[in-house]
Write a protein that holds these residues in place. Structure first.
Motif, PDB file in Angstrom:
ATOM      1  N   GLU A 528       1.023  -1.164  -0.038  1.00 11.97           N
ATOM      2  CA  GLU A 528      -0.092  -0.180   0.154  1.00 11.97           C
ATOM      3  C   GLU A 528       1.335   1.041  -0.073  1.00 11.97           C
ATOM      4  OE1 GLU A 528      -3.560  -0.423  -0.680  1.00 11.97           O
ATOM      5  OE2 GLU A 528      -3.584  -1.816  -0.464  1.00 11.97           O
ATOM      6  N   GLN A 529       2.116   1.069  -0.201  1.00  8.49           N
ATOM      7  CA  GLN A 529       3.464   1.908  -0.157  1.00  8.49           C
ATOM      8  C   GLN A 529       4.032   2.113  -1.821  1.00  8.49           C
ATOM      9  OE1 GLN A 529       4.826   4.483   3.928  1.00  8.49           O
ATOM     10  NE2 GLN A 529       3.867   1.811   4.502  1.00  8.49           N
ATOM     11  N   LEU A 530       3.728   2.073  -2.576  1.00  9.44           N
ATOM     12  CA  LEU A 530       4.731   1.809  -3.695  1.00  9.44           C
ATOM     13  C   LEU A 530       4.922   3.108  -4.605  1.00  9.44           C
ATOM     14  CD1 LEU A 530       3.390  -0.978  -4.864  1.00  9.44           C
ATOM     15  CD2 LEU A 530       5.188  -0.734  -3.809  1.00  9.44           C
ATOM     16  N   PHE A 531       5.898   3.797  -4.686  1.00  7.45           N
ATOM     17  CA  PHE A 531       5.764   5.009  -5.089  1.00  7.45           C
ATOM     18  C   PHE A 531       7.051   5.629  -5.699  1.00  7.45           C
ATOM     19  CE2 PHE A 531       4.955   5.867  -0.565  1.00  7.45           C
ATOM     20  CZ  PHE A 531       4.380   6.894  -0.293  1.00  7.45           C
ATOM     21  N   VAL A 532       6.997   5.993  -6.967  1.00  6.75           N
ATOM     22  CA  VAL A 532       7.550   6.187  -8.594  1.00  6.75           C
ATOM     23  C   VAL A 532       7.548   6.991  -8.805  1.00  6.75           C
ATOM     24  CG1 VAL A 532       5.185   5.246 -10.027  1.00  6.75           C
ATOM     25  CG2 VAL A 532       7.839   4.839 -10.759  1.00  6.75           C
ATOM     26  N   THR A 533       8.904   7.192  -9.231  1.00  5.29           N
ATOM     27  CA  THR A 533       9.962   8.247  -9.723  1.00  5.29           C
ATOM     28  C   THR A 533      11.183   8.135 -10.668  1.00  5.29           C
ATOM     29  OG1 THR A 533      10.708  10.590  -9.152  1.00  5.29           O
ATOM     30  CG2 THR A 533      11.859   8.811  -8.134  1.00  5.29           C
ATOM     31  N   GLY A 534      11.282   8.964 -12.057  1.00  2.00           N
ATOM     32  CA  GLY A 534      12.573   9.072 -12.219  1.00  2.00           C
ATOM     33  C   GLY A 534      12.711  10.532 -12.801  1.00  2.00           C
ATOM     34  N   GLY A 535      13.802  10.812 -13.773  1.00  2.00           N
ATOM     35  CA  GLY A 535      14.189  11.632 -14.570  1.00  2.00           C
ATOM     36  C   GLY A 535      14.360  10.701 -15.698  1.00  2.00           C
ATOM     37  N   SER A 536      13.795  12.343 -16.816  1.00  2.00           N
ATOM     38  CA  SER A 536      13.911  12.697 -18.459  1.00  2.00           C
ATOM     39  C   SER A 536      13.363  10.602 -19.179  1.00  2.00           C
ATOM     40  CB  SER A 536      15.573  12.371 -18.952  1.00  2.00           C
ATOM     41  OG  SER A 536      15.823  12.674 -20.280  1.00  2.00           O
ATOM     42  N   GLY A 537      14.046  10.251 -19.523  1.00  2.00           N
ATOM     43  CA  GLY A 537      13.541   8.561 -19.906  1.00  2.00           C
ATOM     44  C   GLY A 537      13.189   8.009 -19.027  1.00  2.00           C
ATOM     45  N   GLY A 538      13.714   7.939 -17.812  1.00  2.00           N
ATOM     46  CA  GLY A 538      12.971   7.345 -16.512  1.00  2.00           C
ATOM     47  C   GLY A 538      11.613   8.296 -16.151  1.00  2.00           C
ATOM     48  N   ALA A 555       3.952   9.529  -7.397  1.00  2.00           N
ATOM     49  CA  ALA A 555       4.421   9.722  -8.344  1.00  2.00           C
ATOM     50  C   ALA A 555       4.946  11.150  -9.043  1.00  2.00           C
ATOM     51  CB  ALA A 555       4.135   9.369  -9.791  1.00  2.00           C
ATOM     52  N   VAL A 556       6.629  10.941  -9.184  1.00  2.00           N
ATOM     53  CA  VAL A 556       7.167  12.665  -9.653  1.00  2.00           C
ATOM     54  C   VAL A 556       7.933  12.161 -10.243  1.00  2.00           C
ATOM     55  CG1 VAL A 556       8.506  13.967  -8.577  1.00  2.00           C
ATOM     56  CG2 VAL A 556       7.624  13.223  -7.426  1.00  2.00           C
ATOM     57  N   VAL A 557       7.368  13.173 -12.014  1.00  2.00           N
ATOM     58  CA  VAL A 557       7.668  13.077 -12.837  1.00  2.00           C
ATOM     59  C   VAL A 557       8.846  14.225 -13.602  1.00  2.00           C
ATOM     60  CG1 VAL A 557       6.676  12.899 -15.694  1.00  2.00           C
ATOM     61  CG2 VAL A 557       5.636  11.843 -13.921  1.00  2.00           C
ATOM     62  N   ALA A 558      10.172  13.613 -13.624  1.00  2.00           N
ATOM     63  CA  ALA A 558      11.043  14.487 -13.851  1.00  2.00           C
ATOM     64  C   ALA A 558      11.678  14.978 -15.073  1.00  2.00           C
ATOM     65  CB  ALA A 558      12.232  14.325 -13.374  1.00  2.00           C
ATOM     66  N   LYS A 559      11.247  15.816 -15.327  1.00  2.00           N
ATOM     67  CA  LYS A 559      11.421  15.985 -17.079  1.00  2.00           C
ATOM     68  C   LYS A 559      11.663  15.034 -17.703  1.00  2.00           C
ATOM     69  CE  LYS A 559      16.703  14.725 -15.731  1.00  2.00           C
ATOM     70  NZ  LYS A 559      18.132  14.702 -15.506  1.00  2.00           N
ATOM     71  N   PRO A 560      10.268  14.611 -18.094  1.00  2.00           N
ATOM     72  CA  PRO A 560       9.795  14.166 -18.910  1.00  2.00           C
ATOM     73  C   PRO A 560       9.609  14.313 -20.467  1.00  2.00           C
ATOM     74  CG  PRO A 560       7.422  15.013 -18.286  1.00  2.00           C
ATOM     75  CD  PRO A 560       9.387  15.885 -17.547  1.00  2.00           C
ATOM     76  N   VAL A 561       9.687  13.393 -21.643  1.00  2.00           N
ATOM     77  CA  VAL A 561       8.643  13.635 -22.976  1.00  2.00           C
ATOM     78  C   VAL A 561       7.379  13.128 -22.095  1.00  2.00           C
ATOM     79  CG1 VAL A 561       9.034  12.780 -25.747  1.00  2.00           C
ATOM     80  CG2 VAL A 561      10.990  13.280 -24.115  1.00  2.00           C
ATOM     81  N   ILE A 665      10.562  15.537  -4.247  1.00  2.00           N
ATOM     82  CA  ILE A 665      10.735  14.168  -4.526  1.00  2.00           C
ATOM     83  C   ILE A 665      10.026  13.833  -3.013  1.00  2.00           C
ATOM     84  CG2 ILE A 665      11.374  12.030  -5.081  1.00  2.00           C
ATOM     85  CD1 ILE A 665      12.609  12.923  -7.404  1.00  2.00           C
ATOM     86  N   LEU A 666      10.897  13.904  -2.523  1.00  2.00           N
ATOM     87  CA  LEU A 666      10.551  12.717  -0.879  1.00  2.00           C
ATOM     88  C   LEU A 666       9.246  13.866  -0.071  1.00  2.00           C
ATOM     89  CD1 LEU A 666      14.019  12.405   0.341  1.00  2.00           C
ATOM     90  CD2 LEU A 666      12.712  10.883  -0.138  1.00  2.00           C
ATOM     91  N   ALA A 667       9.432  14.536   0.073  1.00  3.73           N
ATOM     92  CA  ALA A 667       8.188  15.764   0.512  1.00  3.73           C
ATOM     93  C   ALA A 667       6.979  15.683  -0.364  1.00  3.73           C
ATOM     94  CB  ALA A 667       8.563  17.373   0.142  1.00  3.73           C
ATOM     95  N   TRP A 668       6.730  14.858  -1.804  1.00  3.34           N
ATOM     96  CA  TRP A 668       5.585  14.825  -2.599  1.00  3.34           C
ATOM     97  C   TRP A 668       5.064  13.467  -1.541  1.00  3.34           C
ATOM     98  CZ3 TRP A 668       2.165  17.523  -4.799  1.00  3.34           C
ATOM     99  CH2 TRP A 668       1.229  16.400  -5.805  1.00  3.34           C
ATOM    100  N   PHE A 669       6.390  12.655  -1.749  1.00  2.00           N
ATOM    101  CA  PHE A 669       5.683  11.223  -1.155  1.00  2.00           C
ATOM    102  C   PHE A 669       5.397  11.088  -0.069  1.00  2.00           C
ATOM    103  CE2 PHE A 669       8.900   9.181  -4.794  1.00  2.00           C
ATOM    104  CZ  PHE A 669       8.199   9.427  -5.386  1.00  2.00           C
ATOM    105  N   GLU A 670       5.977  12.168   1.103  1.00  2.00           N
ATOM    106  CA  GLU A 670       5.476  11.670   2.670  1.00  2.00           C
ATOM    107  C   GLU A 670       4.412  12.684   2.700  1.00  2.00           C
ATOM    108  OE1 GLU A 670       7.789  11.059   5.695  1.00  2.00           O
ATOM    109  OE2 GLU A 670       8.788   9.912   4.090  1.00  2.00           O
ATOM    110  N   LYS A 671       3.421  12.607   2.238  1.00  2.00           N
ATOM    111  CA  LYS A 671       2.633  13.678   2.020  1.00  2.00           C
ATOM    112  C   LYS A 671       1.109  12.898   1.559  1.00  2.00           C
ATOM    113  CE  LYS A 671      -0.703  16.837  -0.424  1.00  2.00           C
ATOM    114  NZ  LYS A 671      -1.246  18.198  -1.563  1.00  2.00           N
TER     115      LYS A 671
END
Length: 678
Positions: A528-538, A555-561, A665-671
């Motif tokens: 119940e505590q799964l989080f996902v993030t990545g940058g660029s292609g991630g 989720a935190v979507v960093a610098k994406p396409v 990123i961490l603050a968003w997930f903590e929320k």
């Protein structure tokens, strides 16, 4: 709105995670040091290296020069202080050390006489020099420097400006295909040219001409009469993003002669110690998204080209001759690690006992450098999941020894996350997918922990068991962090990397979900505590994942396409992306590109999502982030957009931006962590 005091939040939650643990915090980022470029004395048994430190006051990387004997003794500064000193190069006789310094405001070439310690500025350059190389006779320094040209213009009949009028200013007229670049912004008119300057000081002289870039590695002929380099001197070079050939330029006359012209890029030429041969890298360009270079050698006049390592199905880089000219060292990426090997002139390859790494501070990408010593030993940056790059030695007998401990004062007392490997079978085709786990300090397998899936960019790149500030900071907050090399990653061969050729994102999604399930099966992750993030292609894959599943709490979507159609016509490298990443021009491939765009799945998203991108990002422009943010807002999905100031695609270039990135990123997930998890 999400209101944050990032440093305070990090410290408070670190104490909450474990009162007995002395964990890494965001403020520790500014105390990190690591090893950069190196130079080996040609006669004595020591190395000079760049000691790089994250400067909290200047919000940049401070670079000083230190020296160290091969046995680890006599470790001391040569040039140190607030000024940057970088790119050390010894003269062939070992009496002097050239380097670049900003001690007088702008970057200039300096020379240090090693017997007296005297230094002198030997250049008066308008722009920063790079690719510094001593001539074999010690009389000249060659370097590359941007040289302004005449900007394009179009005459218009503007009325005369009245006295005292305050007009907006002159418009900028652009007619080049390559007109802006990530990290550099809008490009001024001009080209990179090769220069020489007397090593005892004097006026720099430009020796290449023409509307072409002559940048990259420089290597001198043994008689000090010519410089060997690679360039694309074709009139249509802007539309040939990978092409280059090998040339030599006469230092006195500026006459340029092609030594080797083949289809595809030939680059990184290195002249052998006796001057008879040139080793270089070449890519057989098949317009694939991921292509590995191979090692070739030819006579110094360009004749008798021979492949030395042409069946190494791995990314190869940094070729260096041995001291006898009997073979070439090279580094290569294999299964998420950068390794070292040697190939003789008969093509026999010897794998060496050295694992390079530690120069990618933010995330656990493959990285690292090395240099061959005068007695056959090799100095290199050592890979270690617990430390950034330290200087290490590979002796001629194959034994290794770490020579520096730059971060023992900072990281030694810390309870860092332990890193271990994990391999799962892909549910798509049973291929092995490699991953790594960082377990929180004082990890207890009987407890349940939140999990962060951290996805690499590229998409053709590789993670591995390397030190990562971002991973360590996440683990310090009590998260299990997992990172993986799904299909499309490099270091497993071109076939594996090109499983996503013209097919990205696709089943790489399945590989990543299989990795998450593999961690969950171990029994210590709270589903119940799964989080996902990545940058660029991630970041692209993160957005794709939340369009496919609602398993992740945030989720935190960093610098994406987000939209391949818009990306293809707004990214700085559009000439490359449209030729190598796409099956055709975007207006001809609308359905294909939309099918692989995360924006096409935004109607499925229910995951709270933060978007995070540098305001000066020209690789995955801010417009990509804004599209997704506005689509989420229109759908009433809990979402936020973080715009990192003065940041290009490489957000972590400024230490404060690295801190902000991880902090948000961490603050968003903590929320979005369940209350019962506190």
């Amino acid at each position: 709105m999400l209101s944050l005091s990032i440093l305070a939040l990090s410290s408070a939650n670190a104490e909450k995670q474990d009162s007995k643990a002395n964990v890494l915090t965001l403020s520790d980022v500014f105390d990190i040091e690591y090893v950069g470029a190196m130079a080996v004395h040609p006669k004595n048994d020591y190395v000079v290296y760049e000691r790089r430190a994250l400067d909290i006051m200047a919000d940049s990387t401070r670079i000083n020069l230190w020296q160290l004997n091969s046995d680890g003794s006599n470790h001391r500064p040569i040039l140190s202080g607030k000024t940057n000193y970088r790119l050390p190069v010894f003269s062939p006789d070992g009496s002097r050390l050239a380097y670049v310094s900003s001690s007088e405001g702008d970057n200039q070439l300096y020379m240090r006489w090693l017997d007296t310690g005297q230094t002198a500025r030997i250049s008066n350059l308008a722009h920063s020099p790079s690719s510094i190389s001593f001539s074999p006779d010690g009389k000249w320094l060659a370097f590359v420097m941007f040289t302004p040209g005449k900007p394009s213009s179009l005459a218009i009949d503007m009325p005369k400006k009245p006295k005292g009028a305050k007009w907006a200013g002159n418009a900028t007229y652009i007619d080049n295909l390559a007109y802006r670049s990530d990290g550099a912004g809008f490009l001024p008119a001009g080209y990179s040219q090769i220069y020489v300057v007397p090593s005892e000081g004097g006026s720099a002289r430009q020796i290449t001409q023409g509307d072409y870039h002559h940048d990259g590695q420089l290597s001198w002929s043994q008689d000090s009469q010519h410089i060997i380099f690679s360039s694309d001197r074709h009139p249509d070079w802007q539309r040939r993003p990978l092409e280059s050939d090998i040339y030599q330029v006469n230092v006195k006359t500026g006459d340029i002669r092609a030594l080797l012209e083949r289809a595809g890029p030939e680059f990184a030429p290195v002249v052998s110690p006796d001057g008879d041969k040139i080793a270089f890298l070449q890519v057989d360009d098949r317009k694939l998204a991921s292509q590995n270079a191979q090692i070739y050698v030819m006579n110094s006049d360009g004749s008798q080209v021979k492949g030395l390592a042409t069946k190494q199905d791995r990314p190869i880089s940094n070729i260096q001759w041995d001291n006898a000219g009997k073979g070439v060292y090279f580094s290569y990426d294999d299964h998420g690690k950068k390794k070292l090997a040697y190939v003789d002139l008969n093509g026999k390859i010897n794998r060496l006992n050295a694992s390079l790494g530690g120069q990618s501070l933010g995330r656990p990408y493959t990285s690292g450098s090395y240099i061959v010593g005068n007695k056959g030993e090799i100095f290199y940056t050592q890979a270690n999941s617990q430390r950034p790059a330290e200087l290490a030695l590979l002796a001629s007998n194959g034994e290794t020894k770490r020579l520096t401990r730059l971060n023992q004062d900072v990281l030694g007392p810390k309870d860092l996350a332990k890193v271990r490997s994990l391999t799962v079978k892909s549910s798509v085709d049973k291929r092995s997918i490699e991953a790594w786990l960082a377990l929180p300090p004082n990890f207890d397998p009987e407890k349940k922990y939140p999990l962060i899936l951290e996805i690499h960019g590229g998409p053709h790149a590789a993670y591995g068991p390397q030190f990562s500030l971002e991973v360590q900071l996440m683990a310090a907050k009590g998260y299990v962090v997992v990172w993986a090399n799904p299909r499309g990653s490099t270091s497993y061969g071109e076939e594996f990397a090109n499983l996503i050729h013209h097919n990205y994102p696709s089943e790489d999604y399945n590989d990543l979900i299989d990795v998450v399930d593999g961690v969950i099966e171990e029994g210590y992750v709270d589903e119940e505590q799964l989080f996902v993030t990545g940058g660029s292609g991630g970041g692209t894959l993160t957005a794709w994942i939340i369009g496919k599943t609602d398993r992740f709490k945030a989720a935190v979507v960093a610098k994406p396409v987000i939209n391949w159609l818009s990306f293809s016509l707004t990214a700085d490298g559009y000439a490359y992306f449209t030729q190598y990443w796409m099956p055709g021009m975007p207006w001809e491939q609308v359905d294909h590109l939309w099918k692989h765009s995360p924006l096409s799945l935004v109607g499925n998203v229910s995951t709270p999502t933060m978007l995070l991108t540098g305001e000066q990002d020209y690789r995955t422009p801010m417009s990509e982030t804004e599209q997704y943010y506005q689509a989420l807002q229109l759908r009433n999905i809990d979402s936020a957009m973080v715009r990192i100031p003065k940041a290009s695609h490489g957000i972590a270039a400024r230490p404060s931006n690295l801190v902000q990135k991880v902090g948000y990123i961490l603050a968003w997930f903590e929320k979005y962590k369940p209350e019962q998890a506190e």
